[in-house]
Design a protein around this motif. Sequence first.
Motif, PDB file in Angstrom:
ATOM      1  N   PRO A 169       2.204  52.145  17.695  1.00 57.53           N
ATOM      2  CA  PRO A 169       2.088  51.088  18.699  1.00 57.53           C
ATOM      3  C   PRO A 169       1.175  49.944  18.274  1.00 57.53           C
ATOM      4  N   ALA A 170       0.293  50.184  17.309  1.00 60.53           N
ATOM      5  CA  ALA A 170      -0.625  49.121  16.895  1.00 60.53           C
ATOM      6  C   ALA A 170       0.026  48.135  15.939  1.00 60.53           C
ATOM      7  N   ALA A 171       1.141  48.529  15.315  1.00 60.14           N
ATOM      8  CA  ALA A 171       1.736  47.696  14.263  1.00 60.14           C
ATOM      9  C   ALA A 171       2.068  46.271  14.699  1.00 60.14           C
ATOM     10  N   PRO A 172       2.688  46.055  15.882  1.00 61.58           N
ATOM     11  CA  PRO A 172       3.060  44.676  16.247  1.00 61.58           C
ATOM     12  C   PRO A 172       1.878  43.774  16.562  1.00 61.58           C
ATOM     13  N   ARG A 173       0.656  44.326  16.477  1.00 63.79           N
ATOM     14  CA  ARG A 173      -0.527  43.515  16.747  1.00 63.79           C
ATOM     15  C   ARG A 173      -0.557  42.260  15.876  1.00 63.79           C
ATOM     16  N   VAL A 174      -0.137  42.397  14.617  1.00 59.99           N
ATOM     17  CA  VAL A 174      -0.177  41.249  13.707  1.00 59.99           C
ATOM     18  C   VAL A 174       0.842  40.203  14.140  1.00 59.99           C
ATOM     19  N   ALA A 175       2.087  40.643  14.398  1.00 63.02           N
ATOM     20  CA  ALA A 175       3.133  39.700  14.824  1.00 63.02           C
ATOM     21  C   ALA A 175       2.725  38.975  16.100  1.00 63.02           C
ATOM     22  N   ARG A 176       2.057  39.709  16.975  1.00 65.01           N
ATOM     23  CA  ARG A 176       1.627  39.153  18.258  1.00 65.01           C
ATOM     24  C   ARG A 176       0.619  38.025  18.072  1.00 65.01           C
TER      25      ARG A 176
ATOM     26  N   ASN B 103      10.196  38.766  14.029  1.00 61.93           N
ATOM     27  CA  ASN B 103       8.943  39.024  14.753  1.00 61.93           C
ATOM     28  C   ASN B 103       9.247  39.288  16.222  1.00 61.93           C
ATOM     29  N   GLY B 104      10.187  38.509  16.783  1.00 64.48           N
ATOM     30  CA  GLY B 104      10.600  38.709  18.168  1.00 64.48           C
ATOM     31  C   GLY B 104      11.198  40.091  18.377  1.00 64.48           C
ATOM     32  N   TYR B 105      11.962  40.559  17.390  1.00 65.06           N
ATOM     33  CA  TYR B 105      12.565  41.894  17.484  1.00 65.06           C
ATOM     34  C   TYR B 105      11.482  42.973  17.486  1.00 65.06           C
TER      35      TYR B 105
ATOM     36  N   SER C 254       5.090  50.777   7.721  1.00 62.59           N
ATOM     37  CA  SER C 254       4.978  50.096   8.994  1.00 62.59           C
ATOM     38  C   SER C 254       5.181  48.595   8.790  1.00 62.59           C
ATOM     39  N   TYR C 255       6.121  48.015   9.547  1.00 66.91           N
ATOM     40  CA  TYR C 255       6.335  46.570   9.449  1.00 66.91           C
ATOM     41  C   TYR C 255       5.367  45.848  10.376  1.00 66.91           C
ATOM     42  N   LEU C 256       4.543  44.962   9.819  1.00 69.19           N
ATOM     43  CA  LEU C 256       3.519  44.276  10.602  1.00 69.19           C
ATOM     44  C   LEU C 256       3.999  42.931  11.119  1.00 69.19           C
ATOM     45  N   ALA C 257       4.705  42.187  10.273  1.00 68.64           N
ATOM     46  CA  ALA C 257       5.143  40.838  10.654  1.00 68.64           C
ATOM     47  C   ALA C 257       6.056  40.280   9.563  1.00 68.64           C
TER      48      ALA C 257
END
Length: 321
Positions: free
Chosen positions: A97-104, A54-56, A7-10
Amino acid sequence: MSATSKSYLAFVPRHTPSAHEVLAMIDHGDGPEAESLASFSDAPSATILASALNGYLLHQVTAERRLEVVLDGAPAPVRTAISALLPILAAATADDPAAPRVARQLPTVGDGGFLLFPTTNCPGQCEFCGPCRNDCVDCSECADGGCEICLPVTLTPRTAAVLGQALAVLADEAYDLAYRTGMCQDSVPGPLGAVPACVANQDQWFLRRYARAFDDLSSDLHVGRYPTPTCTAEEIALDLAIQDAERIYCDEHELVADLEAELPASRSDYNWDTLQDVLFQDKDYEGLLTYRVPLDPQEIERWFDEFGNIPPRDQHRGFRR
Ligand SMILES: [Zn+2]
Ligand SMILES: [Zn+2]
Ligand SMILES: [Zn+2]
Protein backbone atom coordinates in the motif's frame (compact mmCIF):
# COMPACT_ATOMS: atom_id res chain seq x y z
CA MET A 1 7.21 -5.85 0.76
CA SER A 2 9.38 -8.95 0.43
CA ALA A 3 12.93 -8.68 -0.92
CA THR A 4 12.13 -10.68 -4.05
CA SER A 5 9.08 -8.68 -5.09
CA LYS A 6 9.10 -5.80 -7.50
CA SER A 7 7.20 -2.66 -6.68
CA TYR A 8 6.25 0.01 -9.22
CA LEU A 9 6.62 3.45 -7.63
CA ALA A 10 5.90 5.83 -10.50
CA PHE A 11 6.32 6.49 -14.21
CA VAL A 12 8.11 9.44 -15.84
CA PRO A 13 8.73 10.46 -19.46
CA ARG A 14 12.31 10.93 -20.68
CA HIS A 15 12.79 13.16 -23.72
CA THR A 16 16.00 13.12 -25.80
CA PRO A 17 16.60 14.48 -29.32
CA SER A 18 16.22 10.97 -30.79
CA ALA A 19 13.51 9.31 -28.68
CA HIS A 20 10.77 9.79 -26.12
CA GLU A 21 10.69 7.06 -23.53
CA VAL A 22 8.56 6.16 -20.56
CA LEU A 23 10.66 5.07 -17.58
CA ALA A 24 9.28 2.98 -14.74
CA MET A 25 10.64 3.72 -11.28
CA ILE A 26 10.92 0.31 -9.66
CA ASP A 27 11.90 -0.89 -6.20
CA HIS A 28 13.20 -4.45 -6.07
CA GLY A 29 13.52 -4.18 -2.32
CA ASP A 30 16.94 -2.51 -2.37
CA GLY A 31 16.11 1.04 -3.46
CA PRO A 32 14.59 2.67 -6.54
CA GLU A 33 15.81 2.07 -10.07
CA ALA A 34 14.69 3.34 -13.48
CA GLU A 35 13.77 0.87 -16.19
CA SER A 36 12.82 1.69 -19.77
CA LEU A 37 9.27 0.62 -20.49
CA ALA A 38 8.22 2.09 -23.83
CA SER A 39 9.55 4.31 -26.58
CA PHE A 40 7.72 6.76 -28.88
CA SER A 41 8.76 9.00 -31.75
CA ASP A 42 6.75 11.91 -30.33
CA ALA A 43 6.98 13.62 -26.95
CA PRO A 44 3.27 14.01 -26.03
CA SER A 45 2.58 10.26 -26.28
CA ALA A 46 5.33 9.46 -23.76
CA THR A 47 4.10 12.19 -21.38
CA ILE A 48 0.47 11.08 -21.63
CA LEU A 49 1.32 7.40 -21.18
CA ALA A 50 3.42 8.10 -18.07
CA SER A 51 0.62 10.20 -16.59
CA ALA A 52 -2.03 7.58 -17.40
CA LEU A 53 0.10 4.82 -15.83
CA ASN A 54 0.53 6.89 -12.66
CA GLY A 55 -3.25 7.33 -12.72
CA TYR A 56 -3.66 3.56 -13.03
CA LEU A 57 -1.37 3.04 -10.05
CA LEU A 58 -3.55 5.47 -8.05
CA HIS A 59 -6.84 3.90 -9.26
CA GLN A 60 -7.94 7.10 -10.97
CA VAL A 61 -11.42 6.86 -12.45
CA THR A 62 -10.30 8.09 -15.88
CA ALA A 63 -6.93 6.26 -16.06
CA GLU A 64 -8.14 3.42 -18.29
CA ARG A 65 -9.82 5.81 -20.68
CA ARG A 66 -6.64 7.87 -20.99
CA LEU A 67 -4.58 4.69 -21.51
CA GLU A 68 -6.90 3.55 -24.30
CA VAL A 69 -6.51 6.87 -26.10
CA VAL A 70 -2.70 6.84 -26.06
CA LEU A 71 -2.37 3.11 -26.79
CA ASP A 72 -4.75 3.37 -29.73
CA GLY A 73 -2.06 4.84 -31.98
CA ALA A 74 0.95 3.34 -30.18
CA PRO A 75 3.51 0.97 -31.78
CA ALA A 76 2.82 -2.76 -31.26
CA PRO A 77 5.75 -3.35 -28.82
CA VAL A 78 4.42 -0.57 -26.58
CA ARG A 79 0.93 -2.07 -26.55
CA THR A 80 2.36 -5.50 -25.71
CA ALA A 81 4.51 -4.13 -22.88
CA ILE A 82 1.62 -2.19 -21.35
CA SER A 83 -0.89 -5.03 -21.52
CA ALA A 84 1.60 -7.25 -19.68
CA LEU A 85 2.13 -4.54 -17.07
CA LEU A 86 -1.48 -3.61 -16.20
CA PRO A 87 -2.41 -6.77 -14.24
CA ILE A 88 0.80 -6.33 -12.19
CA LEU A 89 -0.10 -2.72 -11.38
CA ALA A 90 -3.68 -3.65 -10.54
CA ALA A 91 -2.43 -6.11 -7.90
CA ALA A 92 0.41 -3.87 -6.73
CA THR A 93 -1.35 -1.62 -4.22
CA ALA A 94 -2.84 -4.65 -2.47
CA ASP A 95 0.66 -6.09 -1.89
CA ASP A 96 2.37 -2.84 -0.98
CA PRO A 97 0.00 0.00 0.00
CA ALA A 98 2.92 2.39 0.46
CA ALA A 99 4.16 2.05 -3.13
CA PRO A 100 1.86 4.66 -4.79
CA ARG A 101 3.15 7.26 -2.33
CA VAL A 102 5.72 8.37 -4.91
CA ALA A 103 3.21 8.67 -7.77
CA ARG A 104 0.91 10.60 -5.45
CA GLN A 105 3.63 13.18 -4.73
CA LEU A 106 4.66 13.83 -8.35
CA PRO A 107 3.88 17.37 -9.48
CA THR A 108 1.16 17.32 -12.13
CA VAL A 109 0.91 19.62 -15.10
CA GLY A 110 -2.46 21.05 -16.05
CA ASP A 111 -5.52 19.13 -14.92
CA GLY A 112 -5.33 17.74 -11.42
CA GLY A 113 -7.53 17.14 -8.40
CA PHE A 114 -11.24 17.28 -9.04
CA LEU A 115 -10.68 17.90 -12.76
CA LEU A 116 -9.49 14.29 -12.98
CA PHE A 117 -13.13 13.21 -12.73
CA PRO A 118 -15.11 13.00 -15.98
CA THR A 119 -18.11 15.16 -16.90
CA THR A 120 -19.52 12.57 -19.32
CA ASN A 121 -19.17 8.92 -20.29
CA CYS A 122 -20.12 9.68 -23.91
CA PRO A 123 -17.21 8.79 -26.20
CA GLY A 124 -18.36 11.20 -28.93
CA GLN A 125 -18.83 8.41 -31.45
CA CYS A 126 -20.62 5.54 -29.67
CA GLU A 127 -20.97 2.01 -31.02
CA PHE A 128 -24.61 1.88 -29.86
CA CYS A 129 -25.77 5.50 -30.22
CA GLY A 130 -23.75 6.72 -33.20
CA PRO A 131 -22.58 10.32 -32.75
CA CYS A 132 -23.30 11.49 -29.19
CA ARG A 133 -25.14 14.81 -29.29
CA ASN A 134 -25.15 16.97 -26.18
CA ASP A 135 -23.96 14.05 -23.99
CA CYS A 136 -26.85 11.89 -25.28
CA VAL A 137 -29.38 14.00 -23.39
CA ASP A 138 -32.14 13.39 -25.98
CA CYS A 139 -30.74 10.12 -27.35
CA SER A 140 -33.44 7.52 -28.08
CA GLU A 141 -30.97 4.61 -27.78
CA CYS A 142 -29.99 5.76 -24.25
CA ALA A 143 -33.63 6.44 -23.30
CA ASP A 144 -34.47 2.81 -24.20
CA GLY A 145 -31.55 1.54 -22.10
CA GLY A 146 -29.82 0.27 -25.26
CA CYS A 147 -26.41 1.77 -24.50
CA GLU A 148 -24.04 0.54 -21.79
CA ILE A 149 -21.44 3.20 -22.49
CA CYS A 150 -23.18 6.60 -22.33
CA LEU A 151 -24.36 6.16 -18.74
CA PRO A 152 -24.55 9.03 -16.24
CA VAL A 153 -21.24 9.78 -14.51
CA THR A 154 -21.08 8.70 -10.85
CA LEU A 155 -18.72 11.39 -9.61
CA THR A 156 -18.24 14.60 -11.61
CA PRO A 157 -15.72 17.39 -10.88
CA ARG A 158 -18.38 19.58 -9.21
CA THR A 159 -19.81 16.71 -7.17
CA ALA A 160 -16.27 15.85 -6.05
CA ALA A 161 -15.61 19.47 -5.02
CA VAL A 162 -18.72 19.71 -2.81
CA LEU A 163 -18.10 16.25 -1.34
CA GLY A 164 -14.48 17.28 -0.68
CA GLN A 165 -15.71 20.36 1.18
CA ALA A 166 -18.03 18.22 3.33
CA LEU A 167 -15.20 15.77 4.14
CA ALA A 168 -12.93 18.65 5.16
CA VAL A 169 -15.39 20.33 7.55
CA LEU A 170 -16.48 17.03 9.11
CA ALA A 171 -12.85 15.97 9.64
CA ASP A 172 -12.19 19.24 11.44
CA GLU A 173 -15.25 18.83 13.62
CA ALA A 174 -14.11 15.32 14.60
CA TYR A 175 -10.55 16.57 15.32
CA ASP A 176 -12.08 19.41 17.36
CA LEU A 177 -13.87 16.88 19.54
CA ALA A 178 -10.67 14.83 19.88
CA TYR A 179 -8.66 17.86 21.04
CA ARG A 180 -11.51 19.75 22.77
CA THR A 181 -10.89 22.73 20.49
CA GLY A 182 -13.04 25.03 18.32
CA MET A 183 -16.73 24.31 18.63
CA CYS A 184 -16.08 21.25 20.79
CA GLN A 185 -14.27 22.97 23.71
CA ASP A 186 -16.90 21.71 26.14
CA SER A 187 -16.50 18.09 24.91
CA VAL A 188 -19.85 18.38 23.15
CA PRO A 189 -20.03 16.95 19.60
CA GLY A 190 -20.31 19.73 17.00
CA PRO A 191 -23.40 20.91 15.09
CA LEU A 192 -22.61 19.01 11.86
CA GLY A 193 -22.92 15.63 13.55
CA ALA A 194 -19.51 14.39 12.36
CA VAL A 195 -19.22 12.03 15.34
CA PRO A 196 -22.14 9.59 15.84
CA ALA A 197 -23.66 9.47 19.34
CA CYS A 198 -22.51 5.89 20.00
CA VAL A 199 -18.81 6.91 19.86
CA ALA A 200 -18.94 10.54 21.04
CA ASN A 201 -17.52 9.57 24.46
CA GLN A 202 -14.50 7.73 23.01
CA ASP A 203 -10.93 8.70 23.87
CA GLN A 204 -8.64 10.91 21.83
CA TRP A 205 -6.90 8.00 20.09
CA PHE A 206 -10.21 6.74 18.73
CA LEU A 207 -11.42 10.20 17.71
CA ARG A 208 -8.19 11.08 15.91
CA ARG A 209 -8.32 7.87 13.87
CA TYR A 210 -11.99 8.50 13.16
CA ALA A 211 -11.25 12.09 12.03
CA ARG A 212 -8.51 10.72 9.78
CA ALA A 213 -11.12 8.53 8.05
CA PHE A 214 -12.58 11.73 6.53
CA ASP A 215 -9.10 12.86 5.47
CA ASP A 216 -8.32 9.49 3.89
CA LEU A 217 -11.48 9.64 1.78
CA SER A 218 -10.62 13.20 0.86
CA SER A 219 -7.16 12.08 -0.31
CA ASP A 220 -8.91 9.62 -2.66
CA LEU A 221 -10.82 12.51 -4.24
CA HIS A 222 -7.70 14.62 -4.62
CA VAL A 223 -5.95 11.99 -6.74
CA GLY A 224 -9.03 11.46 -8.92
CA ARG A 225 -10.22 8.11 -7.55
CA TYR A 226 -13.53 7.14 -6.01
CA PRO A 227 -13.58 7.63 -2.24
CA THR A 228 -13.41 3.98 -1.28
CA PRO A 229 -14.00 2.99 2.36
CA THR A 230 -11.41 0.50 3.62
CA CYS A 231 -13.06 -0.01 7.05
CA THR A 232 -16.31 0.63 8.94
CA ALA A 233 -15.12 4.01 10.26
CA GLU A 234 -14.61 5.19 6.68
CA GLU A 235 -18.04 3.90 5.63
CA ILE A 236 -19.66 5.96 8.38
CA ALA A 237 -17.52 8.99 7.53
CA LEU A 238 -18.41 8.75 3.82
CA ASP A 239 -22.13 8.33 4.45
CA LEU A 240 -22.17 11.39 6.72
CA ALA A 241 -20.11 13.37 4.19
CA ILE A 242 -22.50 12.59 1.32
CA GLN A 243 -25.40 13.73 3.50
CA ASP A 244 -23.54 16.89 4.47
CA ALA A 245 -22.55 17.57 0.84
CA GLU A 246 -26.24 17.48 -0.08
CA ARG A 247 -26.95 19.95 2.75
CA ILE A 248 -24.18 22.26 1.52
CA TYR A 249 -25.50 22.01 -2.04
CA CYS A 250 -29.05 22.92 -0.93
CA ASP A 251 -28.24 25.61 1.67
CA GLU A 252 -24.87 27.24 0.99
CA HIS A 253 -25.27 28.74 -2.46
CA GLU A 254 -22.36 31.18 -2.27
CA LEU A 255 -19.97 28.50 -1.11
CA VAL A 256 -21.13 26.14 -3.87
CA ALA A 257 -20.68 28.90 -6.47
CA ASP A 258 -17.09 29.36 -5.25
CA LEU A 259 -16.39 25.63 -5.36
CA GLU A 260 -17.88 25.34 -8.85
CA ALA A 261 -16.14 28.38 -10.28
CA GLU A 262 -13.19 26.70 -11.99
CA LEU A 263 -14.90 23.39 -12.74
CA PRO A 264 -16.91 22.30 -15.80
CA ALA A 265 -20.62 21.47 -15.38
CA SER A 266 -22.07 18.05 -16.16
CA ARG A 267 -25.61 16.76 -16.57
CA SER A 268 -24.63 14.20 -13.89
CA ASP A 269 -23.72 16.79 -11.23
CA TYR A 270 -24.92 16.30 -7.65
CA ASN A 271 -26.53 12.85 -7.84
CA TRP A 272 -26.14 12.18 -4.12
CA ASP A 273 -28.35 9.08 -4.13
CA THR A 274 -26.13 7.49 -6.78
CA LEU A 275 -23.09 7.99 -4.55
CA GLN A 276 -24.89 6.26 -1.66
CA ASP A 277 -25.64 3.33 -3.99
CA VAL A 278 -22.30 2.99 -5.77
CA LEU A 279 -19.55 3.79 -3.24
CA PHE A 280 -20.42 1.21 -0.57
CA GLN A 281 -20.01 -2.59 -0.61
CA ASP A 282 -23.03 -2.94 1.70
CA LYS A 283 -25.03 -0.85 4.14
CA ASP A 284 -24.44 -2.99 7.25
CA TYR A 285 -23.02 0.04 9.09
CA GLU A 286 -26.16 2.14 8.74
CA GLY A 287 -27.66 1.32 12.14
CA LEU A 288 -24.57 2.84 13.81
CA LEU A 289 -25.36 6.29 12.39
CA THR A 290 -28.35 6.69 14.72
CA TYR A 291 -27.42 4.26 17.51
CA ARG A 292 -27.29 6.22 20.77
CA VAL A 293 -25.91 3.68 23.27
CA PRO A 294 -22.10 3.88 23.77
CA LEU A 295 -20.39 0.93 22.09
CA ASP A 296 -18.22 -1.50 24.04
CA PRO A 297 -14.43 -1.53 23.48
CA GLN A 298 -14.45 -4.63 21.25
CA GLU A 299 -17.04 -3.16 18.90
CA ILE A 300 -15.09 0.08 18.81
CA GLU A 301 -11.84 -1.53 17.61
CA ARG A 302 -13.70 -3.27 14.81
CA TRP A 303 -14.39 0.14 13.27
CA PHE A 304 -10.78 0.20 12.05
CA ASP A 305 -10.44 -3.43 10.92
CA GLU A 306 -9.46 -3.39 7.26
CA PHE A 307 -11.84 -4.98 4.78
CA GLY A 308 -9.85 -7.78 3.14
CA ASN A 309 -11.05 -6.97 -0.38
CA ILE A 310 -9.97 -3.30 -0.65
CA PRO A 311 -6.32 -2.17 -0.81
CA PRO A 312 -5.56 -0.84 2.68
CA ARG A 313 -4.28 2.67 3.48
CA ASP A 314 -0.59 3.43 3.83
CA GLN A 315 0.23 2.74 7.50
CA HIS A 316 2.77 5.56 7.57
CA ARG A 317 0.43 8.30 6.31
CA GLY A 318 0.24 10.09 9.67
CA PHE A 319 -2.39 12.58 10.80
CA ARG A 320 -3.28 16.02 9.43
CA ARG A 321 -3.98 17.37 12.92
ZN1 LIG B 1 -23.41 9.12 -25.88
ZN1 LIG C 1 -26.93 7.63 -26.42
ZN1 LIG D 1 -23.93 5.38 -26.33
